[in-house]
Motif scaffolding. Structure first.
Motif, short mmCIF file in Angstrom:
data_model
loop_
_atom_site.label_atom_id
_atom_site.label_comp_id
_atom_site.label_asym_id
_atom_site.label_seq_id
_atom_site.Cartn_x
_atom_site.Cartn_y
_atom_site.Cartn_z
N ASN A 170 -6.63 20.58 -106.18
CA ASN A 170 -5.26 20.21 -105.11
C ASN A 170 -4.98 20.55 -103.94
OD1 ASN A 170 -5.87 17.99 -106.64
ND2 ASN A 170 -5.10 18.95 -108.58
N TYR A 171 -5.32 21.89 -104.58
CA TYR A 171 -4.78 22.72 -103.33
C TYR A 171 -5.02 23.12 -102.71
CZ TYR A 171 -1.52 24.61 -107.25
OH TYR A 171 -0.37 24.41 -108.34
N SER A 172 -6.85 23.19 -102.38
CA SER A 172 -7.74 22.93 -101.33
C SER A 172 -7.26 21.73 -100.43
CB SER A 172 -8.97 23.17 -101.55
OG SER A 172 -9.61 22.67 -102.39
N THR A 173 -7.32 20.71 -101.54
CA THR A 173 -6.82 19.15 -100.24
C THR A 173 -5.49 19.32 -99.38
OG1 THR A 173 -8.01 17.66 -102.38
CG2 THR A 173 -7.48 16.70 -101.32
N VAL A 174 -4.86 20.16 -100.35
CA VAL A 174 -3.26 19.74 -99.42
C VAL A 174 -3.49 20.66 -98.31
CG1 VAL A 174 -1.11 20.96 -99.68
CG2 VAL A 174 -1.53 19.80 -101.43
N LEU A 175 -4.42 22.51 -98.18
CA LEU A 175 -4.18 22.29 -97.26
C LEU A 175 -5.17 21.68 -96.03
CD1 LEU A 175 -4.13 26.45 -98.89
CD2 LEU A 175 -2.45 24.86 -97.94
N SER A 176 -6.03 21.23 -96.63
CA SER A 176 -7.07 21.07 -95.55
C SER A 176 -6.95 19.77 -94.32
CB SER A 176 -8.40 21.07 -96.04
OG SER A 176 -8.46 20.02 -97.34
N ASP A 177 -5.47 19.69 -95.47
CA ASP A 177 -5.31 17.33 -94.80
C ASP A 177 -4.86 18.08 -93.57
OD1 ASP A 177 -3.81 14.74 -96.71
OD2 ASP A 177 -3.30 15.85 -94.41
N ARG A 178 -5.33 17.15 -92.90
CA ARG A 178 -4.89 16.98 -91.44
C ARG A 178 -3.53 16.36 -91.06
NH1 ARG A 178 -5.98 11.34 -88.69
NH2 ARG A 178 -5.90 12.51 -86.90
N TRP A 179 -2.63 16.07 -91.73
CA TRP A 179 -1.14 16.09 -91.31
C TRP A 179 -1.13 17.55 -91.98
CZ3 TRP A 179 -0.73 12.49 -87.62
CH2 TRP A 179 -1.77 11.96 -87.79
N MET A 180 -1.33 17.86 -92.62
CA MET A 180 -0.55 19.56 -93.25
C MET A 180 0.34 20.08 -91.95
SD MET A 180 0.08 22.35 -94.55
CE MET A 180 -1.36 23.48 -94.10
N PRO A 181 -0.31 20.63 -91.24
CA PRO A 181 0.74 21.02 -90.40
C PRO A 181 1.31 21.32 -89.66
CG PRO A 181 -1.78 21.64 -89.56
CD PRO A 181 -1.80 20.50 -90.59
N ARG A 182 1.32 19.20 -89.21
CA ARG A 182 2.52 18.88 -88.53
C ARG A 182 4.06 18.77 -89.74
NH1 ARG A 182 1.94 13.03 -85.79
NH2 ARG A 182 3.90 13.39 -84.67
N ILE A 183 3.68 18.52 -90.66
CA ILE A 183 4.52 18.22 -92.21
C ILE A 183 5.38 19.49 -92.25
CG2 ILE A 183 4.58 18.22 -94.72
CD1 ILE A 183 2.89 15.80 -94.69
N LEU A 184 3.94 20.75 -92.31
CA LEU A 184 4.77 22.14 -92.59
C LEU A 184 6.19 22.07 -91.27
CD1 LEU A 184 5.04 24.53 -94.13
CD2 LEU A 184 2.91 25.53 -92.83
N GLY A 185 5.39 21.92 -90.10
CA GLY A 185 6.36 22.33 -89.35
C GLY A 185 7.25 22.05 -89.31
N ASN A 186 7.15 20.31 -89.76
CA ASN A 186 8.46 19.13 -89.84
C ASN A 186 9.52 19.95 -90.37
OD1 ASN A 186 7.59 17.26 -88.14
ND2 ASN A 186 6.70 15.19 -89.66
N SER B 184 8.30 17.85 -99.49
CA SER B 184 9.31 17.26 -100.78
C SER B 184 9.10 16.43 -100.84
CB SER B 184 10.86 18.27 -100.69
OG SER B 184 11.84 17.74 -99.53
N LEU B 185 9.11 15.49 -99.67
CA LEU B 185 9.75 13.73 -99.14
C LEU B 185 7.55 13.84 -99.73
CD1 LEU B 185 9.97 11.30 -99.15
CD2 LEU B 185 9.77 11.06 -96.56
N TRP B 186 6.52 14.19 -99.04
CA TRP B 186 4.94 14.03 -99.33
C TRP B 186 4.75 14.25 -100.47
CZ3 TRP B 186 1.42 18.36 -97.52
CH2 TRP B 186 -0.45 17.27 -97.03
#
Lengths: 293, 275
Positions: free
Chosen positions: A47-63, A237-239
């Motif tokens: 699950n952790y690798s799924t989250v980290l490799s999600d293509r939207w992850m950087p955007r969500i982190l930045g948000n 958190s919404l994610w």
């Protein structure tokens, strides 16, 4: 004997804090979802690798970072300071009234508060802002981040306002009188007398509200639900919440959601510990009055 | 604070400037609830009683408003009562009794106080399923009470710490039990604190959205915020008056209790709340 007094609180803490924290970690290592409820498989760190490799992850982190920093700086600290300082320069009764009014958004249900914002910012001929500016558009869709930061900030500001007001009131009068004798301007009072005294309260509000903002997604969910478009205003958190509770695909993935939350929980625990250290915890533990049990 | 005599109207103007938009929002909601349609700030068709029809008929497949009101009252009062009771007991122990791990307990309470409990919603869902309280008012009462309890313990501990020890000492010498002292001497003396905590937690629960929205499914057990969200979610733009009226009806009790209890509440808000 102390056990009897502590038992009910202990049960609640174990059931709704300790168990969930442990559970979050455990669930995050499984593929639990509505599809395989009851017998999930252990999947390790998948699950952790799924989250980290999600293509939207950087955007969500930045948000998430943007949301936290902007709301905190402009409202939870900025607006709170403006209200606290300026209410200390106006007559007492008016000051009390205005501060009381600013608590109103806090006791208003988020659903009602969002309703008001949606009404004010709706396109013409209904929306108030559309009418005032003559530009008919959905202002929430046009400026989603501005609206979200405003909405959260207007509610969040009252926390800092109260803390800062209390600190300003505790500044000894002599300091103001001395400055007044020297003919100091009000801006001088603010910069040289008031603000230096607020250093610790500001730090406290920053730490405390960062934690609250880190996990708060209620207003974002109600205003934009992460949109418009793809993850424009999605925060971490919404994610996690959407992954577990608002499954578009039909299967709610609790395991994946838990992995997203686990990161949050760890960060929150660390920040809580820092707050505890910073604000002199040991001074707070006074000896109990007598030891007859 | 001295110095307000000079230029106070400038500060006042600044304050009114930033406060006005928020006040406008509330004003607009009230006017909307009384009119069939609003074009900006202009009502179209005055005094529309039809907006308030939810008082005597159900809206669509939803339960009657009075069921929702009763649920909300049970939820808010239950949460408030549970927190006050549990926090008072724990706070008394932490303030007055000596036991191993007392410092640790206090530290834990403080950490939990700062800890954002919302992040635990997914795991809490699992806990509720496990103890069979998912989709029940009792379940959400427990969750809300647990989330707010650290704040309650922390606040009431402060009140107990401030009590003079003499009366309790005298009672102890006379042979009263710790439980009797807690119940008959200490609790009555911290009544302002109990009121403050009770009103504060009632208001938080009254407005709470995310916990009941997540853990209550059947519309029979809906509380106000969930009801209103369902209404706002599928109303046509033109029926905004109805939604606004429900919003006003929902918010009014909170505002009244807030105004009545402000003396107690103001000391409460210093104890810290989230958002």
């Amino acid at each position: 004997m102390p056990l009897l007094f502590l038992l009910p609180a202990g049960v609640l803490v174990i059931a709704f804090f300790i168990w969930p924290v442990v559970n979050t970690i455990l669930l995050s290592l499984t593929n639990l979802s509505t599809a395989n409820f009851g017998n999930p498989d252990f999947v390790g760190l998948d699950n952790y690798s799924t989250v980290l490799s999600d293509r939207w992850m950087p955007r969500i982190l930045g948000n998430s970072v943007f949301y936290l920093v902007a709301t905190l700086a402009f409202f939870n600290l900025g607006l709170a300071l403006v209200i606290a300082v300026s209410t200390s320069f106006i007559p007492q009764r008016a000051a009390d009234g205005i501060r009381l009014f600013w608590l109103l958004p806090r006791i208003t249900s988020p659903v009602v508060f969002v309703l008001i914002i949606q009404g004010l910012l709706a396109p013409g001929p209904y929306g108030v802002l559309s009418q005032l500016t003559g530009v008919s558009q959905s202002w929430i869709n046009a400026y989603p981040w501005t609206v979200i930061v405003f909405a959260n900030g207007i509610i969040g500001a009252s926390f800092g306002m109260l803390i800062f007001t209390a600190s300003i009131k505790s500044i000894p009068d002599e300091q103001f009188q001395a400055a007044a004798v020297d003919g100091a301007s009000q801006m001088f009072l603010v910069r040289r007398v008031i603000l230096p005294q607020l250093r610790w309260p500001i730090l406290f509000v920053t730490a405390y509200q960062s934690l609250a903002l880190l996990s708060s997604f209620e207003y974002i969910m109600l205003l934009t639900n992460g949109g418009p478009g793809f993850y424009t205003t999605e925060v971490w958190s919404l994610w996690a919440y959407s992954e577990a509770f608002q499954s578009y695909s039909g299967t709610a993935r609790f395991g994946l959601g838990s992995a997203m939350v686990a990161g949050l929980v760890v960060v929150a625990l660390i920040v809580s510990l820092i707050i505890l250290r910073l604000f002199r915890f040991n001074d707070l533990v006074t000896k109990p009055k007598i030891e007859v049990n | 604070m001295p110095g307000f005599q000079r230029n106070w109207y400038l500060w006042m103007a600044l304050l009114l400037g930033i406060t006005f938009p928020v006040a406008l929002g509330y004003l607009w909601l009230i006017i909307s609830s009384l009119n069939s349609e609003m074009h900006g700030l202009q009502p179209v068709g005055l005094w529309e009683i039809d907006n308030w029809r939810f008082l005597w008929e159900p809206i669509g497949p939803r339960p009657m408003i009075w069921t929702v009101l009763a649920n909300t009252l049970i939820f808010a009062l239950g949460t408030s009562a549970l927190i006050v009771t549990v926090s008072a007991m724990a706070a008394y122990a932490i303030s007055r009794l000596n036991f191993p791990g007392r410092g640790f307990m206090l530290g834990l309470i403080l950490i939990l106080h700062a800890f954002p409990a919302v992040s635990l919603l997914i795991a809490t869902f699992y806990v509720l399923l496990a103890i069979g309280l998912f989709d029940s008012l009792l379940g959400v009462v427990f969750v809300m009470a647990a989330f707010l309890m650290p704040l309650g313990i922390w606040l009431l501990k402060g009140f107990f710490d401030g009590l003079s020890w003499d009366m309790e000492m005298a009672a102890l010498v006379d042979g009263a039990s710790r439980w009797r002292i807690f119940w008959h001497i200490a609790l009555p003396m911290i009544r302002p604190g109990l009121f403050a905590l009770g009103i504060f937690t009632f208001l938080v629960a009254w407005g709470e959205f995310i916990v009941p929205y997540t853990f209550i499914v059947s519309s029979r057990t809906w509380i106000f915020s969930v009801y209103l969200q369902s209404l706002a979610g599928d109303m046509e733009r033109a029926d905004f008056g109805l939604v606004a009226a429900v919003g006003v009806f929902y918010t009014l009790p909170a505002v009244i209790i807030f105004l009545l209890g402000q003396r107690y509440l103001l000391q409460m808000y210093f104890g810290g709340s989230k958002g």
